[in-house]
Design a protein around this motif. Structure first.
Motif, PDB file in Angstrom:
ATOM      1  N   GLN A 224      19.243-100.724  16.154  1.00  0.00           N
ATOM      2  CA  GLN A 224      19.173-101.937  15.350  1.00  0.00           C
ATOM      3  C   GLN A 224      17.963-101.937  14.421  1.00  0.00           C
ATOM      4  O   GLN A 224      16.846-101.606  14.820  1.00  0.00           O
ATOM      5  CB  GLN A 224      19.107-103.160  16.262  1.00  0.00           C
ATOM      6  CG  GLN A 224      19.337-104.489  15.575  1.00  0.00           C
ATOM      7  CD  GLN A 224      19.486-105.606  16.598  1.00  0.00           C
ATOM      8  OE1 GLN A 224      18.802-105.616  17.606  1.00  0.00           O
ATOM      9  NE2 GLN A 224      20.375-106.542  16.341  1.00  0.00           N
ATOM     10  N   GLN A 225      18.220-102.275  13.180  1.00  0.00           N
ATOM     11  CA  GLN A 225      17.149-102.548  12.228  1.00  0.00           C
ATOM     12  C   GLN A 225      16.926-104.059  12.204  1.00  0.00           C
ATOM     13  O   GLN A 225      17.863-104.834  12.021  1.00  0.00           O
ATOM     14  CB  GLN A 225      17.514-102.073  10.826  1.00  0.00           C
ATOM     15  CG  GLN A 225      16.452-102.396   9.766  1.00  0.00           C
ATOM     16  CD  GLN A 225      16.961-102.166   8.350  1.00  0.00           C
ATOM     17  OE1 GLN A 225      18.152-102.308   8.087  1.00  0.00           O
ATOM     18  NE2 GLN A 225      16.068-101.814   7.449  1.00  0.00           N
ATOM     19  N   LEU A 226      15.682-104.466  12.401  1.00  0.00           N
ATOM     20  CA  LEU A 226      15.317-105.877  12.318  1.00  0.00           C
ATOM     21  C   LEU A 226      14.275-106.036  11.225  1.00  0.00           C
ATOM     22  O   LEU A 226      13.220-105.395  11.271  1.00  0.00           O
ATOM     23  CB  LEU A 226      14.754-106.383  13.651  1.00  0.00           C
ATOM     24  CG  LEU A 226      15.746-106.499  14.809  1.00  0.00           C
ATOM     25  CD1 LEU A 226      15.020-106.878  16.095  1.00  0.00           C
ATOM     26  CD2 LEU A 226      16.815-107.544  14.485  1.00  0.00           C
ATOM     27  N   ALA A 227      14.564-106.873  10.243  1.00  0.00           N
ATOM     28  CA  ALA A 227      13.647-107.110   9.136  1.00  0.00           C
ATOM     29  C   ALA A 227      13.406-108.606   8.996  1.00  0.00           C
ATOM     30  O   ALA A 227      14.326-109.413   9.165  1.00  0.00           O
ATOM     31  CB  ALA A 227      14.208-106.540   7.836  1.00  0.00           C
ATOM     32  N   THR A 228      12.168-108.963   8.674  1.00  0.00           N
ATOM     33  CA  THR A 228      11.803-110.366   8.488  1.00  0.00           C
ATOM     34  C   THR A 228      10.992-110.506   7.205  1.00  0.00           C
ATOM     35  O   THR A 228      10.027-109.765   6.991  1.00  0.00           O
ATOM     36  CB  THR A 228      10.960-110.895   9.663  1.00  0.00           C
ATOM     37  OG1 THR A 228      11.663-110.680  10.882  1.00  0.00           O
ATOM     38  CG2 THR A 228      10.687-112.379   9.508  1.00  0.00           C
ATOM     39  N   LEU A 229      11.400-111.441   6.364  1.00  0.00           N
ATOM     40  CA  LEU A 229      10.704-111.722   5.108  1.00  0.00           C
ATOM     41  C   LEU A 229      10.066-113.104   5.229  1.00  0.00           C
ATOM     42  O   LEU A 229      10.752-114.095   5.447  1.00  0.00           O
ATOM     43  CB  LEU A 229      11.686-111.667   3.943  1.00  0.00           C
ATOM     44  CG  LEU A 229      11.127-111.534   2.530  1.00  0.00           C
ATOM     45  CD1 LEU A 229      12.223-111.078   1.567  1.00  0.00           C
ATOM     46  CD2 LEU A 229      10.524-112.827   2.016  1.00  0.00           C
ATOM     47  N   HIS A 230       8.751-113.155   5.083  1.00  0.00           N
ATOM     48  CA  HIS A 230       7.966-114.364   5.324  1.00  0.00           C
ATOM     49  C   HIS A 230       7.973-115.251   4.080  1.00  0.00           C
ATOM     50  O   HIS A 230       7.235-115.014   3.120  1.00  0.00           O
ATOM     51  CB  HIS A 230       6.541-113.949   5.694  1.00  0.00           C
ATOM     52  CG  HIS A 230       5.672-115.070   6.164  1.00  0.00           C
ATOM     53  ND1 HIS A 230       6.096-116.370   6.259  1.00  0.00           N
ATOM     54  CD2 HIS A 230       4.369-115.083   6.565  1.00  0.00           C
ATOM     55  CE1 HIS A 230       5.113-117.137   6.695  1.00  0.00           C
ATOM     56  NE2 HIS A 230       4.051-116.363   6.882  1.00  0.00           N
ATOM     57  N   LEU A 231       8.795-116.293   4.084  1.00  0.00           N
ATOM     58  CA  LEU A 231       8.893-117.181   2.927  1.00  0.00           C
ATOM     59  C   LEU A 231       7.642-118.032   2.758  1.00  0.00           C
ATOM     60  O   LEU A 231       7.297-118.431   1.646  1.00  0.00           O
ATOM     61  CB  LEU A 231      10.130-118.069   3.055  1.00  0.00           C
ATOM     62  CG  LEU A 231      11.471-117.340   2.968  1.00  0.00           C
ATOM     63  CD1 LEU A 231      12.615-118.285   3.297  1.00  0.00           C
ATOM     64  CD2 LEU A 231      11.664-116.719   1.588  1.00  0.00           C
ATOM     65  N   GLY A 232       6.961-118.325   3.855  1.00  0.00           N
ATOM     66  CA  GLY A 232       5.728-119.097   3.759  1.00  0.00           C
ATOM     67  C   GLY A 232       4.684-118.382   2.918  1.00  0.00           C
ATOM     68  O   GLY A 232       3.957-119.010   2.133  1.00  0.00           O
ATOM     69  N   GLN A 233       4.600-117.054   3.051  1.00  0.00           N
ATOM     70  CA  GLN A 233       3.654-116.283   2.247  1.00  0.00           C
ATOM     71  C   GLN A 233       4.064-116.294   0.778  1.00  0.00           C
ATOM     72  O   GLN A 233       3.209-116.330  -0.116  1.00  0.00           O
ATOM     73  CB  GLN A 233       3.578-114.854   2.775  1.00  0.00           C
ATOM     74  CG  GLN A 233       2.598-113.953   2.040  1.00  0.00           C
ATOM     75  CD  GLN A 233       1.147-114.404   2.182  1.00  0.00           C
ATOM     76  OE1 GLN A 233       0.818-115.185   3.067  1.00  0.00           O
ATOM     77  NE2 GLN A 233       0.301-113.922   1.299  1.00  0.00           N
ATOM     78  N   CYS A 234       5.375-116.278   0.507  1.00  0.00           N
ATOM     79  CA  CYS A 234       5.845-116.403  -0.878  1.00  0.00           C
ATOM     80  C   CYS A 234       5.377-117.713  -1.489  1.00  0.00           C
ATOM     81  O   CYS A 234       4.902-117.757  -2.633  1.00  0.00           O
ATOM     82  CB  CYS A 234       7.370-116.344  -0.923  1.00  0.00           C
ATOM     83  SG  CYS A 234       8.081-114.700  -0.734  1.00  0.00           S
ATOM     84  N   ARG A 235       5.496-118.788  -0.717  1.00  0.00           N
ATOM     85  CA  ARG A 235       5.090-120.098  -1.238  1.00  0.00           C
ATOM     86  C   ARG A 235       3.582-120.169  -1.427  1.00  0.00           C
ATOM     87  O   ARG A 235       3.096-120.838  -2.344  1.00  0.00           O
ATOM     88  CB  ARG A 235       5.591-121.201  -0.314  1.00  0.00           C
ATOM     89  CG  ARG A 235       7.073-121.507  -0.510  1.00  0.00           C
ATOM     90  CD  ARG A 235       7.489-122.783   0.204  1.00  0.00           C
ATOM     91  NE  ARG A 235       7.573-122.576   1.636  1.00  0.00           N
ATOM     92  CZ  ARG A 235       8.657-122.113   2.259  1.00  0.00           C
ATOM     93  NH1 ARG A 235       9.745-121.794   1.567  1.00  0.00           N
ATOM     94  NH2 ARG A 235       8.681-121.957   3.563  1.00  0.00           N
ATOM     95  N   ALA A 236       2.819-119.487  -0.569  1.00  0.00           N
ATOM     96  CA  ALA A 236       1.364-119.463  -0.743  1.00  0.00           C
ATOM     97  C   ALA A 236       1.006-118.767  -2.057  1.00  0.00           C
ATOM     98  O   ALA A 236       0.108-119.226  -2.785  1.00  0.00           O
ATOM     99  CB  ALA A 236       0.709-118.748   0.436  1.00  0.00           C
TER     100      ALA A 236
END
Length: 342
Positions: A224-236
């Motif tokens: 399994q590939q698990l990827a997470t994109l942090h939207l909070g950092q985008c908003r910062a």
């Protein structure tokens, strides 16, 4: 929920989560080969292997097939050719070789580009980031805002990863393998003495056995590939520099949907997707909502809102604005002298 454009403004959305099941190209009947690492002294370790394998409480073993750092480099490699139009054309030359900034494993913090004419500009960019202005980083090496960078030898500024991805194989059995090399000609035919023949094993003349070498892992559970994109950092980033969050979100998604879906990891570890990826928006309460995210939608967002925002921020995307730097051996030797000082 199918619209990428609103994600920067949606304060309730904290992350995009992607889960992709994989399988060996040869099928489940064949062992696959994770990365190997130098042997280390491990007290009380129940098994010896050059692979990165962890044992769970129930006895199952989980192998890391591709690390966070390796996945980041695979994603960033997409910006060398396929997505090169989306980032500044920054190169560094050493000897007869010229490489793009996006090929350097430590990005703007890489020793090679730090020891070039861009040293002062990169230092200014890290210091500005530390003071709350990420725009200079974006104009030099925006992928540092996506995959992170640590200027460990100079300003000590750390830029956190916006996206992280790993590939694990669950419930594995560790295999060994043995082999025997036999030369085509005998000692007598080649005219070697007995003593010379014994040395010939190291050269490739004499028969050479290889016993109980690492032979990969057999996967009993999921890959399994698990990827997470942090939207909070985008908003910062968006709060610090309006438009930058949108640009960086486009880079992160495009990198994930191109280089991040390259599963030819290494010889003996060629993987293919098993079904379609599961993509969800994770909110502040931990609830997950499906997000329909196609490659076409991702590239449309990158080439539309993301690059529009980048141009408004004066990110140099045109070839006429290319930045070429040369490695300086004197500056490189000066960096060597800092070893141990930090």
């Amino acid at each position: 929920m199918n619209d990428i454009n609103h994600l920067i403004q949606d304060r309730n959305a904290v992350a995009i989560s992607v889960s992709q099941k994989l399988e060996p190209m040869e099928g489940r009947q064949s062992p696959i080969y994770p990365s190997t690492y130098p042997a280390a002294e491990k007290q009380g370790h129940r098994f010896e292997t050059p692979y990165n394998i962890n044992q769970l409480k129930d006895g199952r073993m989980v192998a890391t097939l591709d690390s966070i750092q390796s996945q980041a480099n695979r994603m960033e490699a997409a910006f060398v050719e396929e997505l090169a139009h989306a980032v500044p054309n920054v190169t560094v030359a050493a000897g007869d070789r010229v490489v793009m900034l996006t090929e350097l494993p430590h990005r703007l913090a890489d020793a090679v580009i730090r020891a070039s004419e861009l040293h002062d500009a990169i230092r200014d960019a890290f210091e500005a980031y530390d003071a709350g202005d990420p725009s200079l980083i974006a104009k030099l090496g925006p992928t540092s805002l996506v995959y992170g960078a640590w200027d460990s030898r100079d300003t000590r500024v750390k830029i956190p990863r916006l996206i992280r991805s790993e590939i694990h194989a669950w419930d594995v059995d560790v295999f060994t393998r043995s082999a025997q090399f036999s030369g085509t000609f005998s000692r007598e035919e080649l005219g070697f003495t007995e003593q010379e023949w014994k040395k010939g094993a190291d050269i490739g003349f004499a028969p050479t056995p290889s016993v109980d070498a690492h032979g990969g892992v057999m996967v009993n559970g999921d890959i399994q590939q698990l990827a997470t994109l942090h939207l909070g950092q985008c908003r910062a980033l968006e709060r610090a520099t309006p438009g930058l969050g949108t640009y960086v979100l486009g880079l992160a998604l495009a990198g994930l949907w191109t280089g991040g879906r390259e599963y030819t990891l290494r010889t003996g570890c060629w993987l293919v997707p098993e079904g379609t990826p599961e993509v969800t928006i994770v909110d502040r309460l931990g609830q997950r909502t499906a997000l329909e995210l196609t490659p076409e939608a991702v590239l449309a967002f990158l080439d539309g809102p993301a690059l529009t925002a980048a141009r408004q921020l004066d990110v140099p995307l045109e070839d006429a604005q290319a930045i070429a730097a040369n490695f300086d051996i004197k500056a490189g030797r000066a960096l060597l002298k800092t070893k141990g000082e930090t």
